[in-house]
Design an enzyme around this catalytic site. Structure first.
Site, PDB file in Angstrom:
ATOM      1  N   ALA A 136       0.894  -1.302   0.145  1.00 44.72           N
ATOM      2  CA  ALA A 136       0.104   0.006  -0.039  1.00 44.72           C
ATOM      3  C   ALA A 136       0.895   1.395  -0.111  1.00 44.72           C
ATOM      4  O   ALA A 136       1.935   1.166  -0.260  1.00 44.72           O
ATOM      5  CB  ALA A 136      -0.958  -0.020   1.192  1.00 44.72           C
ATOM      6  N   ASN A 137       0.122   2.524   0.223  1.00 43.29           N
ATOM      7  CA  ASN A 137       0.990   3.755   0.206  1.00 43.29           C
ATOM      8  C   ASN A 137       0.325   4.566   1.512  1.00 43.29           C
ATOM      9  O   ASN A 137      -0.846   4.133   1.846  1.00 43.29           O
ATOM     10  CB  ASN A 137       1.256   4.272  -1.079  1.00 43.29           C
ATOM     11  CG  ASN A 137      -0.029   4.674  -1.627  1.00 43.29           C
ATOM     12  OD1 ASN A 137      -0.807   5.458  -1.135  1.00 43.29           O
ATOM     13  ND2 ASN A 137      -0.359   3.834  -2.883  1.00 43.29           N
ATOM     14  N   ARG A 138       0.934   5.958   1.648  1.00 43.18           N
ATOM     15  CA  ARG A 138       0.286   6.724   2.650  1.00 43.18           C
ATOM     16  C   ARG A 138      -0.542   7.474   2.180  1.00 43.18           C
ATOM     17  O   ARG A 138      -1.065   8.478   2.965  1.00 43.18           O
ATOM     18  CB  ARG A 138       1.640   7.427   2.956  1.00 43.18           C
ATOM     19  CG  ARG A 138       2.677   6.661   3.833  1.00 43.18           C
ATOM     20  CD  ARG A 138       3.775   7.688   4.238  1.00 43.18           C
ATOM     21  NE  ARG A 138       5.162   7.093   4.505  1.00 43.18           N
ATOM     22  CZ  ARG A 138       5.086   6.230   5.966  1.00 43.18           C
ATOM     23  NH1 ARG A 138       4.021   6.060   6.599  1.00 43.18           N
ATOM     24  NH2 ARG A 138       6.368   5.810   6.143  1.00 43.18           N
ATOM     25  N   ALA A 147      -3.949   7.630  -5.175  1.00 42.23           N
ATOM     26  CA  ALA A 147      -2.478   7.363  -5.158  1.00 42.23           C
ATOM     27  C   ALA A 147      -2.546   5.827  -5.750  1.00 42.23           C
ATOM     28  O   ALA A 147      -2.347   4.831  -4.718  1.00 42.23           O
ATOM     29  CB  ALA A 147      -1.706   7.613  -3.807  1.00 42.23           C
TER      30      ALA A 147
END
Ligand code: CTP
Ligand code: CA
Length: 228
Positions: free
Chosen positions: A33-35, A99
């Site tokens: 995943a990402n932030r 994102a």
């Protein structure tokens, strides 16, 4: 009556927004995943709905409240997000704030990957995900008349955004400074430069709600022929 109309500058306009991160499975219990928090995309969806738009929000997994007055389609992976976006067409305006994970795991396990004594650690092979924004912007049929992307950059913000505008075939890019000093991902504020064919407009550092309101303003103006 006039003021009511002015308060709904996008009345009846179909707006599609992607928001949040995507989750790319490693196996049934793990993911990449990402932030991304989804705050910016969700704020845009809420602002568009308040402006009278018919909003579809395609969201990856987030911990923010569902905006009201919006159709929400919840997805996990980039490929699921692309399918949901295509499903939502045709629209008048498409805003790609998600994102999206650039890569997914090619050899994702169907079962939970187990440790085995004495064996080497697993290796993940990555493959590139579809570029949702670019796919939609390059469509020959049902291309939304106004396609807007974001560009999360930590350096050379405007140059990179101009490059993305051309490469992805979109109409506008909201270049977003995510360098640790300025706009760390997941925060409440955003420093945007709006990059269009007409030039670059630097916006003040402001809350994500204020960014959303300003974007809706620019979209309404563009649809009224003021600029594009
Ligand atoms: N985007 C997308 N699908 C992807 C990757 C990005 O729709 N697979 C969209 C994002 O929602 C954003 C824009 O493309 O609107 C730019 O995303 P960004 O991550 O900044 O650009 P990339 O092309 O992925 O380049 P890089 O991450 O290498 O800077
Ligand atoms: Ca990316």
């Amino acid at each position: 009556l006039l003021s009511l109309e002015a308060a709904q500058p996008l009345k009846g306009v179909r707006v599609l927004i992607t928001s949040g991160p995507t989750h790319e499975p490693i196996d049934p219990v793990r993911y990449i995943a990402n932030r991304s928090s989804g705050k910016q995309g969700h704020a845009i969806a809420a602002a568009a709905a308040r402006a009278g738009a018919e909003v579809t929000l395609v969201s990856g997994p987030v911990n923010v409240l569902d905006p009201t007055g919006v159709k929400i389609v919840k997805v996990e992976s980039a490929r699921d997000m692309l399918a949901a976006v295509e499903q939502a067409l045709p629209v008048d305006v498409a805003i790609f704030a998600a994102a999206v994970a650039d890569w997914r795991v090619a050899n994702a396990g169907e079962q939970k990957i187990k440790k085995k004594a004495g064996q080497s650690t697993p290796e993940l092979a990555l493959v590139e995900n579809p570029d949702i924004l670019s796919t939609i912007a390059h469509r020959t049929q049902q291309r939304p008349p106004l396609v807007i992307g974001f560009a999360a950059e930590t350096e050379n913000v405007v140059a990179n955004a101009k490059d993305k505008l051309a490469r992805k075939g979109c109409d506008w890019i909201l270049a977003n400074d995510v360098s640790p000093a300025t706009g760390i991902m997941g925060g409440d504020r955003n420093t945007i430069q709006l990059v269009t064919g007409a030039g670059v407009e630097a916006w003040p550092t402001q809350s994500k709600e204020e960014v959303a309101a300003m974007l809706i303003d620019r979209i309404a103006a563009a649809r009224n022929g003021a600029k594009k």
